[in-house]
Enzyme design. Structure first.
Site, PDB file in Angstrom:
ATOM      1  N   SER A  59       0.837  -1.200   0.000  1.00 25.96           N
ATOM      2  CA  SER A  59       0.000   0.000   0.000  1.00 25.96           C
ATOM      3  C   SER A  59       0.877   1.257   0.000  1.00 25.96           C
ATOM      4  CB  SER A  59      -0.967  -0.042   1.184  1.00 25.96           C
ATOM      5  OG  SER A  59      -1.980   0.928   1.067  1.00 25.96           O
TER       6      SER A  59
ATOM      7  N   ASP B  54     -10.136  -3.708  -5.075  1.00 29.67           N
ATOM      8  CA  ASP B  54      -9.237  -2.745  -4.435  1.00 29.67           C
ATOM      9  C   ASP B  54      -9.156  -1.511  -5.322  1.00 29.67           C
ATOM     10  OD1 ASP B  54      -7.208  -1.361  -3.165  1.00 29.67           O
ATOM     11  OD2 ASP B  54      -5.640  -2.822  -3.626  1.00 29.67           O
TER      12      ASP B  54
ATOM     13  N   HIS C 235      -8.225  -4.848  -0.592  1.00 28.05           N
ATOM     14  CA  HIS C 235      -7.078  -4.104  -0.102  1.00 28.05           C
ATOM     15  C   HIS C 235      -6.746  -4.508   1.334  1.00 28.05           C
ATOM     16  CE1 HIS C 235      -4.150  -0.873  -0.333  1.00 28.05           C
ATOM     17  NE2 HIS C 235      -4.401  -0.674   0.942  1.00 28.05           N
TER      18      HIS C 235
END
Length: 421
Positions: A191, A348, A378
């Protein structure tokens, strides 16, 4: 009395079900478990917003306090040594596999945790568990960087922490001190940490003062661009947990130290309207109509405003700064970066950031492995551990470690063959 109790119970169950239930795609992994997890997270977000509104503390600080739970501290056992130290003036947690023969060279991984550049810790929660597992499974040294977080610091401080720690670790004498093979050093993150890993890989590749380069980059659902918050994955997954589109934009604005009132223009791509000439050089780099495989484009149209506002780009220089948005790097820079593994999840908002980056790296001649999970969401890789135990989390974790294992072994074989010749 029994009737009243029954009625209250039914009402409580109904209210709870209403709060936790959200419609999810049928293909997402273990939807009811994700609904429960998301309900808890949304509750934390509401508490954070209330605390922020009351002036008690910053919204982000409430989230960070509640999502980072203490786990194990520094420890030494038969196969693993965990220590807290500093490299290049940056705090890190160092995980060293100790089960090998004396003097045996090990793999090395510089790792950056996720959390929107504002949450998480190298020393707490699932990231600590993840790095312990990586060190043991890969028989490696893992340098997990405790970079500073928003709102205390903003861009480029997180990036600079990441670069300083990486450059210090890559020094030949430092690698030798930790018995790390300079031919088997990787940079990785998930991320926001994937953002930092990509940016650091580019910087190290271009820095002539760094003699040892990263041999691989492993990016887990990375956030890589700020010019299009209406890619197909942003459109498709804007209301899918754990990372809602509006929350991702807020994380970007917090990171780039921007006025939060700019969320709305960014959500509709006003900052990249066709009349915004400052964006023109970068448009091809985020042109998902040409960069995404057909199956990810089908049914979606680009969101292009004819007229927009120059305020975001003028007030937030980080929007066009490659250190913040690695997808904007020039082809020559990308061509010098190492072999890449990019993990993406169907459900995501950041899916297309990773896929577009993979396309641009391949166009620049870089070997790329895309590991796409049709049932993933995610953050799922860090939900491979107790108490969540998502099946897709375990699968993504296994694929991630397996790729690092196989690829670093391949590089060792190539190095030994070359040396023998």
């Amino acid at each position: 009395m029994m009737k009243v109790a029954f009625a209250l119970t039914v009402s409580l169950v109904a209210v709870t079900a209403y709060y936790f239930y959200i419609p999810l795609p049928s293909t997402i992994s273990e939807p009811w478990k994700l609904m429960l997890l998301d309900g808890i997270f949304r509750g934390i977000v509401h508490v954070g917003k209330l605390a922020h509104w009351l002036g008690i503390c910053h919204f982000i600080q409430v989230l960070d306090y509640t999502v980072t739970l203490d786990t194990l501290g520094p420890v030494t056992n038969d196969n693993l040594r965990v220590t807290d130290t500093a490299v290049g003036g940056v705090n890190v947690r160092l995980y060293e596999w100790t089960g090998g023969a004396e003097g045996e060279l090990k793999r090395g991984v510089v790792f950056f945790h996720g959390g929107g550049w504002a949450l998480g810790s190298a020393k707490k929660g699932s990231y600590d568990v993840l790095c312990r597992k990586m060190a043991e499974d890969l028989k490696a040294v893992i340098l997990s960087v405790e970079y500073r977080l928003a709102p205390v610091v903003r861009f480029p401080d997180q990036y600079e922490d990441a670069v300083r720690a990486s450059k210090h670790f890559l020094q030949p004498e430092v690698l030798a001190r930790f018995s790390v093979d300079p031919e088997r050093v990787a940079v990785s993150g998930d991320s926001a940490g994937g953002n930092l890993a990509a940016a650091v890989a580019q910087q190290v590749a271009m820095d002539s003062s760094v003699t040892v380069k990263f041999k691989v980059q492993s990016l887990i659902y990375p956030a890589l661009q700020t010019l299009d918050f209406n890619t197909p994955s942003y459109q498709q997954n804007q209301n899918v947990p754990i990372l809602y589109r509006v929350l991702m934009v807020r994380f970007w604005l917090e990171y780039l130290n921007a006025d939060l009132s700019l969320i709305d223009p960014l959500l509709i791509n006003n900052h990249t309207a066709l009349d915004q000439s400052a964006v023109d050089p970068h448009r091809p780099k985020v042109d998902w109509a040409s960069l995404l495989p057909a199956e990810f484009r089908e049914g979606y149209e680009p969101v292009l405003q004819a007229l927009g506002t120059s305020r975001p780009v003028e007030e937030i220089p980080g929007l066009l700064d490659v250190r913040a948005a690695p997808l904007l790097a020039e082809r020559d820079v990308l061509s010098r970066t190492p072999r890449a593994f990019i993990l993406t999840c169907e459900h995501d908002v950041l899916r297309d950031d990773g896929l577009m980056y993979g396309s641009r790296l391949e166009e620049a001649g870089v070997d790329v492995t895309i590991d796409h999970h049709g049932d993933g969401f995610h953050g799922c890789l860090t939900f491979a551990f107790w108490p969540t135990h998502f099946k897709v989390g375990k699968r993504t974790l296994a694929n991630y470690i397996s790729w690092l294992d196989q690829t670093c072994s391949l590089f060792l074989g190539l190095f030994l063959s070359s040396d023998h010749e």
